[in-house]
Write an enzyme that holds these catalytic residues in place. Structure first.
Site, short mmCIF file in Angstrom:
data_model
loop_
_atom_site.label_atom_id
_atom_site.label_comp_id
_atom_site.label_asym_id
_atom_site.label_seq_id
_atom_site.Cartn_x
_atom_site.Cartn_y
_atom_site.Cartn_z
N LYS A 25 0.84 -1.20 0.00
CA LYS A 25 0.00 0.00 0.00
C LYS A 25 0.87 1.25 0.00
O LYS A 25 0.60 2.21 -0.74
CB LYS A 25 -0.91 0.01 1.23
N SER A 26 1.91 1.26 0.84
CA SER A 26 2.76 2.44 0.95
C SER A 26 3.43 2.77 -0.37
O SER A 26 3.51 3.93 -0.79
CB SER A 26 3.82 2.22 2.03
N ARG A 30 2.22 5.98 -3.16
CA ARG A 30 3.29 6.92 -3.49
C ARG A 30 3.57 6.93 -4.99
O ARG A 30 3.72 7.99 -5.61
CB ARG A 30 4.57 6.56 -2.72
N ASP A 52 -7.68 1.77 -0.43
CA ASP A 52 -6.81 2.95 -0.42
C ASP A 52 -6.37 3.34 -1.83
O ASP A 52 -6.35 4.53 -2.17
CB ASP A 52 -5.58 2.70 0.46
N ASN A 96 -10.84 6.47 4.45
CA ASN A 96 -9.98 6.43 5.64
C ASN A 96 -8.53 6.20 5.22
O ASN A 96 -7.75 5.58 5.93
CB ASN A 96 -10.44 5.33 6.60
N SER A 176 3.61 11.57 12.88
CA SER A 176 3.42 10.65 11.76
C SER A 176 4.44 10.94 10.69
O SER A 176 4.62 12.09 10.29
CB SER A 176 2.01 10.79 11.17
N GLN A 178 4.06 10.26 7.76
CA GLN A 178 3.34 10.63 6.54
C GLN A 178 3.37 12.14 6.29
O GLN A 178 3.24 12.58 5.15
CB GLN A 178 1.90 10.13 6.61
N SER A 205 9.20 6.17 12.46
CA SER A 205 8.94 5.40 11.23
C SER A 205 9.90 5.79 10.10
O SER A 205 9.49 5.99 8.95
CB SER A 205 7.49 5.58 10.77
N ASP A 328 3.55 -0.71 11.79
CA ASP A 328 2.39 -1.50 11.36
C ASP A 328 2.60 -2.99 11.64
O ASP A 328 1.72 -3.66 12.18
CB ASP A 328 2.13 -1.29 9.87
N LYS A 355 -3.56 6.06 14.11
CA LYS A 355 -3.75 5.28 12.87
C LYS A 355 -5.25 5.15 12.58
O LYS A 355 -6.05 5.97 13.01
CB LYS A 355 -3.07 3.92 13.03
N GLU A 356 -5.62 4.08 11.86
CA GLU A 356 -7.03 3.88 11.51
C GLU A 356 -7.94 3.86 12.73
O GLU A 356 -9.12 4.18 12.67
CB GLU A 356 -7.19 2.57 10.71
N HIS A 402 -8.02 -2.78 9.24
CA HIS A 402 -7.61 -4.00 8.56
C HIS A 402 -6.57 -4.79 9.33
O HIS A 402 -6.59 -6.03 9.36
CB HIS A 402 -7.08 -3.66 7.16
N ARG A 403 -5.64 -4.11 9.98
CA ARG A 403 -4.56 -4.83 10.65
C ARG A 403 -5.03 -5.52 11.93
O ARG A 403 -4.50 -6.56 12.31
CB ARG A 403 -3.39 -3.88 10.92
N LYS A 430 -8.90 -2.75 2.81
CA LYS A 430 -8.04 -1.57 2.76
C LYS A 430 -6.69 -1.89 2.14
O LYS A 430 -6.13 -1.07 1.41
CB LYS A 430 -7.87 -1.01 4.17
#
Length: 670
Positions: A25-26, A30, A52, A96, A176, A178, A205, A328, A355-356, A402-403, A430
């Site tokens: 996903k990451s 990107r 996502d 989300n 974060s 992000q 991270s 994660d 997070k989520e 999801h996780r 997700k």
């Protein structure tokens, strides 16, 4: 993907085999944004198909990008760093997806358009103030439409000449990663001179920033880095398409199967889980989960694009880990800790709280439901292992995360042999829509649950069984169609129902590639529902049913439908002959008059002329034949629940069967 309200995972034991993971996903989101901002066309291979990425693709289409999707390959024609026209206010809904909301906020602030960004309620609770503060330092115009510091946002156009680029842009690094990623991805749009970003506080991270820098370089942006505190985007930077780019499999998703290999004993003669699509040389930081798994005792071998994992130390070894580098994937360690030889601590995980969901609280709450002792604080969680007698059957709330759902599936390998219920399992869409199907493809259960629904002709057992299967996420077996499909296969092979062809017809029956879905009978993917309901097909079915080798082959075929997570089977001898050990057996009846009326309505709707009296006589005669036949006569199993649905709606019948099923489950209310 399971779209049911809950998914019951029976107690699992062994696991072995090969899994192919979806794209990261990451990396996927990107790459999508970079390809959109670049000039030219980029072909993206092995893109993750998930909630996502769909959100990101929808946003990029709205911005004017050309997007052509063919399976897991996508061609995206970028906008070359500028919008085609200013245009009216463009609202973008981003669900989300933090990997869409954060970088798009930064990029759109510099593209010169007028935008409104919103998401689901949880997204409006996820902080974005530090990123907005950094962008407004530059002169970007961003307004909060709700609570200050949180989405939704209104982004207004700004002239690049008015941007303040002389002073370093300061952004907090302890909330974060992000936020920093978003700035790094967007600021080349405004790089008429060197642009410096300074990180305030410790950067969490860091591996995710390494992914960002790696991908920026692929698109022609050579960011200069001084430690983890200062990043410089050189003047004149411009995005350029690399032409083709491949998305690695998701290292975070690999963590569940690395853990599976560490926890489960082998199965089917194999002793390991092979993971394809990602190797130890991955650019993703979560690949360092391997190090933590090895500390706990897992044996992990790796190659350029694969991992092979098997159980080593048992019980697993407790760990005390600063998990900041794998935020994660570290969630998986919290469930692995249940199988350890002592308490395990995960530290420096404050980012879990934004997070989520608040993942520290979520993991602590659900681990306690399983019976574990858990301690937690602002940035840590400590999990005590469970003895065999301490495990409890639990309904795991997933918080639309999801996780959480994927982590807790591993609790089904508990030594107490208890099932686990995952609420709202569809949240895995997700990042890994087929997660549970992939898990079931390599896991084995000592006992796969079966619900049998037997009954006479026209009792409604097919409709009832199919809907119960759908609501539980179980496989469905329409046994009544098997002889008809066998007759069809026989006819297509140019055979007749004679003794000299018995072995050949039996071989066809044993290998029928059958699937039942949405009221259809699929043979090798072809819908043959109508073809097997003709009078000729019925005659062929009667002929092949007299061949003993065919009956034996179809017995074995029916039993092979018993697959994870469970099966609902309907017929006349499911509970007495095919699955005598089924957990729930239902014998569905209705008066001959009521069944004749139902069949009459069904036939009339299809334009077939008939009478109620003739239908009733036919049904009574067939009941007599079925109940007196020498092989598998129609009769309820001794332990069957009787359900007379003469005066019940289909909904009432379904509710009754589901209530009986719930009575047999060990789960307490969530």
């Amino acid at each position: 993907m399971f779209s049911t309200a809950f998914l019951d995972i029976p107690a699992l034991a062994g696991a072995s085999g090969t899994v192919r993971l979806p794209g990261s996903k990451s990396i996927s989101n990107r790459v999508l944004l970079l390809a959109a901002l670049a000039s030219g066309t980029t072909t993206v291979h092995d893109l993750l198909d998930s909630d996502d990425t769909r959100v990101m693709l929808d946003a990029l289409r709205a911005l004017g990008c050309g997007i052509d999707v063919a399976g897991s390959t996508l061609r995206i024609t970028g906008i070359g760093g500028q919008l085609k026209s200013g245009g009216p206010l463009l609202p973008l809904f981003l669900g989300n997806a933090g990997t869409a909301m954060r970088p798009l906020t930064a990029a759109l602030s510099l593209l010169g358009g007028d935008f409104e960004l919103s998401g689901v309620p949880r997204m409006h609770e996820r902080p974005i103030g530090d990123l907005v503060d950094a962008l407004t330092q530059l002169g970007c115009r961003i307004d909060y439409l709700g609570n200050p510091g949180y989405p939704p946002l209104r982004i207004r156009p700004v002239d690049h000449g008015a941007l303040v680029l002389d002073a370093p842009i300061r952004v907090r690094g302890d909330v974060s990663s992000q936020f920093l990623t978003a700035l790094l991805l967007a600021l080349p749009l405004a790089a008429r001179k060197d642009i410096v970003i300074e990180v305030v506080g410790e950067l969490i991270s860091k591996p995710y920033i390494e992914i960002t820098l790696n991908l920026l370089a692929r698109f022609g942006i050579a960011v200069q880095r001084e430690g983890w505190e200062r990043f410089t985007i050189p003047a004149g930077s411009r995005y350029g398409s690399p032409g083709d780019i491949h998305v690695e499999a998701d290292a975070s998703s690999a963590s569940y199967f690395i853990a599976l290999g560490a926890i489960a004993t082998g199965a089917s003669g194999q002793d390991s889980i092979r993971i394809e699509g990602v190797g130890a040389d991955s650019i993703q930081g979560d690949i360092r989960f391997i190090e933590a798994a090895r500390q706990m005792g897992a044996q992990v071998d790796s190659g350029p694009n694969w991992l092979d994992v098997r159980r080593g130390a048992w019980p697993l070894k407790a760990i005390d880990l600063d998990a900041n580098h794998i935020p994660d994937a570290a969630m998986t360690l919290a469930v692995m800790a249940l199988y350890a030889d002592g308490p395990s601590s995960l530290r420096n995980i404050a980012s879990w709280r934004v997070k989520e969901t608040d993942r520290i609280d979520a993991m602590a709450n659900e681990l306690r439901k399983l019976g574990a002792t858990v301690e937690s604080g602002p940035d840590f969680i400590r999990v005590h292992p469970l003895e065999r007698s301490g495990w409890q059957a639990a309904s795991i709330r997933t918080y639309d995360d999801h996780r959480v759902a994927m982590c807790f599936s591993l609790a089904a390998f508990n030594p107490a042999g208890l099932p686990v219920r995952i609420l709202e399992p569809h949240c895995v869409a997700k990042t890994f829509p087929d997660y549970f199907e992939t898990l079931f493809s390599v896991a084995e259960a000592p006992e796969v649950p079966v619900i049998c629904i037997d009954g006479p002709t026209a009792s409604g057992k097919g409709t009832l069984a199919a809907e119960v299967a759908r609501l539980l996420g179980y496989h469905y077996l329409d046994s009544g169609s098997l002889y008809r499909v066998t007759g069809l296969a026989m006819r297509r092979a140019g055979l007749g129902a004679e003794p000299q062809h018995e072995a050949q017809i039996a071989a066809l029956a044993a290998a029928l590639p059958l699937h039942f879905t949405e009221g259809k009978v699929l043979l090798a993917g072809e819908d043959v529902s109508d073809e097997i309901r003709t009078e000729a097909a019925g005659m062929d079915a009667s002929r092949v049913s007299t061949l003993p080798a065919v009956r034996e082959a179809l017995l074995a075929l029916q039993q092979r439908f018993r697959q994870l997570p469970g099966l609902v089977a309907d017929g006349r001898d499911m509970g007495t002959v095919i699955f005598p050990d089924a957990a729930l057996k239902v014998f569905l009846t209705a008066s001959a008059a009521q069944r004749a009326e139902r069949r009459h309505k069904q036939l009339i709707s299809k334009g077939i002329s008939t009478t109620l009296d003739s239908l009733r006589s036919d049904l009574e005669a067939r009941d007599a034949r079925d109940s007196s036949r020498s092989v598998a006569p129609l009769r309820p199993a001794q332990d069957a629940r009787h359900l007379d649905n003469s005066q019940l709606s289909i909904e009432q019948s379904i509710d009754q069967v589901l209530n009986w099923w719930q009575e047999k489950q060990p789960f307490k209310p969530a």
